[in-house]
Design a protein around this motif. Sequence first.
Motif, PDB file in Angstrom:
ATOM      1  N   LYS A 156       3.694   5.852  -5.625  1.00  0.00           N
ATOM      2  CA  LYS A 156       3.666   5.858  -6.948  1.00  0.00           C
ATOM      3  C   LYS A 156       2.584   6.885  -7.424  1.00  0.00           C
ATOM      4  O   LYS A 156       2.702   7.526  -8.317  1.00  0.00           O
ATOM      5  N   ASP A 157       1.439   6.739  -6.930  1.00  0.00           N
ATOM      6  CA  ASP A 157       0.313   7.456  -7.145  1.00  0.00           C
ATOM      7  C   ASP A 157       0.477   9.117  -6.967  1.00  0.00           C
ATOM      8  O   ASP A 157       0.290   9.989  -7.725  1.00  0.00           O
ATOM      9  N   GLN A 158       1.401   9.355  -5.842  1.00  0.00           N
ATOM     10  CA  GLN A 158       1.722  10.475  -5.395  1.00  0.00           C
ATOM     11  C   GLN A 158       2.708  11.311  -6.390  1.00  0.00           C
ATOM     12  O   GLN A 158       2.595  12.577  -7.096  1.00  0.00           O
ATOM     13  N   GLU A 159       3.660  10.266  -6.857  1.00  0.00           N
ATOM     14  CA  GLU A 159       4.527  10.819  -8.011  1.00  0.00           C
ATOM     15  C   GLU A 159       3.619  11.137  -9.223  1.00  0.00           C
ATOM     16  O   GLU A 159       4.221  12.049  -9.797  1.00  0.00           O
ATOM     17  N   GLU A 160       3.050  10.196  -9.436  1.00  0.00           N
ATOM     18  CA  GLU A 160       2.387  10.594 -10.576  1.00  0.00           C
ATOM     19  C   GLU A 160       1.472  11.709 -10.707  1.00  0.00           C
ATOM     20  O   GLU A 160       1.275  12.705 -11.745  1.00  0.00           O
ATOM     21  N   LEU A 195       0.835  -1.207   0.172  1.00  0.00           N
ATOM     22  CA  LEU A 195      -0.044   0.153   0.199  1.00  0.00           C
ATOM     23  C   LEU A 195       0.733   1.155   0.013  1.00  0.00           C
ATOM     24  O   LEU A 195       0.781   2.272  -0.655  1.00  0.00           O
ATOM     25  N   GLN A 196       1.813   1.369   0.934  1.00  0.00           N
ATOM     26  CA  GLN A 196       2.790   2.362   0.748  1.00  0.00           C
ATOM     27  C   GLN A 196       3.484   2.546  -0.451  1.00  0.00           C
ATOM     28  O   GLN A 196       3.659   3.603  -0.843  1.00  0.00           O
ATOM     29  N   LYS A 197       3.838   1.585  -1.103  1.00  0.00           N
ATOM     30  CA  LYS A 197       4.490   1.644  -2.563  1.00  0.00           C
ATOM     31  C   LYS A 197       3.462   2.245  -3.521  1.00  0.00           C
ATOM     32  O   LYS A 197       3.814   3.139  -4.238  1.00  0.00           O
ATOM     33  N   GLN A 198       2.178   1.774  -3.397  1.00  0.00           N
ATOM     34  CA  GLN A 198       1.263   2.179  -4.519  1.00  0.00           C
ATOM     35  C   GLN A 198       1.218   3.498  -4.246  1.00  0.00           C
ATOM     36  O   GLN A 198       0.834   4.623  -5.295  1.00  0.00           O
ATOM     37  N   THR A 221      -6.197  15.738  -6.451  1.00  0.00           N
ATOM     38  CA  THR A 221      -5.398  15.055  -5.267  1.00  0.00           C
ATOM     39  C   THR A 221      -6.532  14.339  -4.288  1.00  0.00           C
ATOM     40  O   THR A 221      -6.031  13.249  -3.779  1.00  0.00           O
ATOM     41  N   GLN A 222      -7.654  14.792  -4.064  1.00  0.00           N
ATOM     42  CA  GLN A 222      -8.703  14.023  -3.288  1.00  0.00           C
ATOM     43  C   GLN A 222      -8.899  12.735  -4.147  1.00  0.00           C
ATOM     44  O   GLN A 222      -9.140  11.741  -3.019  1.00  0.00           O
ATOM     45  N   LYS A 223      -9.104  12.777  -5.350  1.00  0.00           N
ATOM     46  CA  LYS A 223      -9.680  11.672  -6.013  1.00  0.00           C
ATOM     47  C   LYS A 223      -8.398  10.453  -5.715  1.00  0.00           C
ATOM     48  O   LYS A 223      -8.600   9.218  -5.766  1.00  0.00           O
ATOM     49  N   THR A 224      -7.001  10.964  -5.937  1.00  0.00           N
ATOM     50  CA  THR A 224      -6.065  10.037  -6.128  1.00  0.00           C
ATOM     51  C   THR A 224      -5.704   9.661  -4.781  1.00  0.00           C
ATOM     52  O   THR A 224      -5.235   8.182  -4.569  1.00  0.00           O
ATOM     53  N   MET A 225      -5.415  10.453  -3.706  1.00  0.00           N
ATOM     54  CA  MET A 225      -5.000  10.057  -2.505  1.00  0.00           C
ATOM     55  C   MET A 225      -5.847  10.041  -1.559  1.00  0.00           C
ATOM     56  O   MET A 225      -5.444   9.376  -0.437  1.00  0.00           O
ATOM     57  N   GLY A 226      -7.081  10.426  -1.661  1.00  0.00           N
ATOM     58  CA  GLY A 226      -8.036  10.493  -0.540  1.00  0.00           C
ATOM     59  C   GLY A 226      -8.496   8.973  -0.250  1.00  0.00           C
ATOM     60  O   GLY A 226      -8.886   8.711   0.580  1.00  0.00           O
ATOM     61  N   LYS A 227      -8.271   8.064  -1.518  1.00  0.00           N
ATOM     62  CA  LYS A 227      -8.563   6.635  -0.953  1.00  0.00           C
ATOM     63  C   LYS A 227      -7.733   5.997   0.023  1.00  0.00           C
ATOM     64  O   LYS A 227      -8.120   5.188   0.630  1.00  0.00           O
ATOM     65  N   TYR A 228      -6.554   6.522   0.383  1.00  0.00           N
ATOM     66  CA  TYR A 228      -5.569   6.142   1.213  1.00  0.00           C
ATOM     67  C   TYR A 228      -5.855   6.660   2.570  1.00  0.00           C
ATOM     68  O   TYR A 228      -5.587   5.938   3.794  1.00  0.00           O
ATOM     69  N   SER A 229      -6.773   7.862   2.804  1.00  0.00           N
ATOM     70  CA  SER A 229      -7.094   8.226   4.201  1.00  0.00           C
ATOM     71  C   SER A 229      -8.370   7.886   4.647  1.00  0.00           C
ATOM     72  O   SER A 229      -9.035   8.176   5.617  1.00  0.00           O
ATOM     73  N   ARG A 230      -9.454   7.293   3.571  1.00  0.00           N
ATOM     74  CA  ARG A 230     -10.724   7.236   3.774  1.00  0.00           C
ATOM     75  C   ARG A 230     -11.042   6.396   4.946  1.00  0.00           C
ATOM     76  O   ARG A 230     -12.038   6.839   5.722  1.00  0.00           O
TER      77      ARG A 230
END
Length: 97
Positions: A17-21, A11-14, A83-92
Amino acid sequence: MQNMVKQMQKLQKQMQKDQEELHSTEFTGQAPDEAVVVKFTGDRKMVDIAIKEEAVDPDDVEMLQDLVIAAVNDAMDQIETQTQKTMGKYSRNIPGL
């Protein structure tokens, strides 16, 4: 327990990767009539600004300022939404975030 650690590492690697993208994605903000167009990267760094000649009136500097603000705010809104669409799934599902 090991399985859970492996899942967290994956999960951390993904997430990384999502943040870099996201950071390398380019967002374009526009003022009305595209009088001012700005480009930002997903990490909120401006990389370009284009101002139409007719937007530059020495007797009305405030209008140009408003157009720049409108274009920048448009780009920032797009970045925030993505950012919410991409990274929000990690903190939901994390309490307190």
